[in-house]
Scaffold this active site. Structure first.
Site, PDB file in Angstrom:
ATOM      1  N   CYS A 267      -2.013  -8.325   2.804  1.00  0.00           N
ATOM      2  CA  CYS A 267      -1.923  -8.519   4.252  1.00  0.00           C
ATOM      3  C   CYS A 267      -1.338  -7.234   4.837  1.00  0.00           C
ATOM      4  O   CYS A 267      -1.110  -6.267   4.109  1.00  0.00           O
ATOM      5  CB  CYS A 267      -1.125  -9.768   4.622  1.00  0.00           C
ATOM      6  SG  CYS A 267       0.629  -9.733   4.255  1.00  0.00           S
TER       7      CYS A 267
ATOM      8  N   CYS B 242      -5.967  -7.854   7.043  1.00  0.00           N
ATOM      9  CA  CYS B 242      -5.701  -6.412   6.922  1.00  0.00           C
ATOM     10  C   CYS B 242      -6.928  -5.570   7.274  1.00  0.00           C
ATOM     11  O   CYS B 242      -6.929  -4.360   7.085  1.00  0.00           O
ATOM     12  CB  CYS B 242      -5.174  -6.057   5.533  1.00  0.00           C
ATOM     13  SG  CYS B 242      -6.271  -6.478   4.193  1.00  0.00           S
TER      14      CYS B 242
ATOM     15  N   CYS C  44      -8.580  -2.447   2.887  1.00  0.00           N
ATOM     16  CA  CYS C  44      -8.741  -2.692   1.455  1.00  0.00           C
ATOM     17  C   CYS C  44     -10.030  -2.059   0.945  1.00  0.00           C
ATOM     18  O   CYS C  44     -11.114  -2.362   1.444  1.00  0.00           O
ATOM     19  CB  CYS C  44      -8.761  -4.192   1.208  1.00  0.00           C
ATOM     20  SG  CYS C  44      -8.593  -4.619  -0.519  1.00  0.00           S
TER      21      CYS C  44
END
Length: 132
Positions: free
Chosen positions: A11, A85, A89
């Site tokens: 997150c 997020c 990633c």
């Protein structure tokens, strides 16, 4: 997937949602799963309300530290669970990715965080059943 699967929870601040999910998976999965947690912009410390909500469940996450998301952690993981997020990633072929839309517990009271915690618990139960 590895013999012992690795799950990475990501997150933004790695101070609430991802730490609660990691705490549940460690507690429920034991040595059947390896658990990592990180954030794209980690906070200085955990959200104390998230810590209190997990303590009510008998899970102590107080000693966890928010960590910066590392490409090597994504590479080493079989399952990557993102929680708000965005595109932070990195994507690697062959990984299982899930995006869990969860309310950020930052700035929320214990009653609201309990609802988020319980949602996370249900999702972790489903995840664990799919892994072992």
């Amino acid at each position: 997937m590895s013999e012992i699967p690795t799950v990475l929870f990501v997150c933004v601040h790695n101070a609430g949602r991802s730490q609660m999910a990691a705490g549940y998976l460690r507690a429920l999965g034991g040595d059947r799963v390896r658990v990592l947690a990180a954030g794209s912009e980690p906070a200085a410390s955990l959200n104390p309300v998230a810590v209190a909500a997990m303590a009510e469940e008998g899970i102590d996450i107080a000693g966890a530290q928010p960590a910066l998301l590392a490409v090597d952690d994504v590479r080493a993981s079989d399952v990557v669970i993102t929680m708000g997020c965005g595109d932070a990633c990195p994507i690697f072929p062959g990984k299982r990715y899930e995006d869990w839309e969860l309310t950020d517990p930052a700035g929320r009271g214990l009653d609201e965080v309990r609802v988020i915690r319980d949602d996370i618990r249900a999702r972790v139960d489903e995840l664990l059943a799919s892994l072992v």
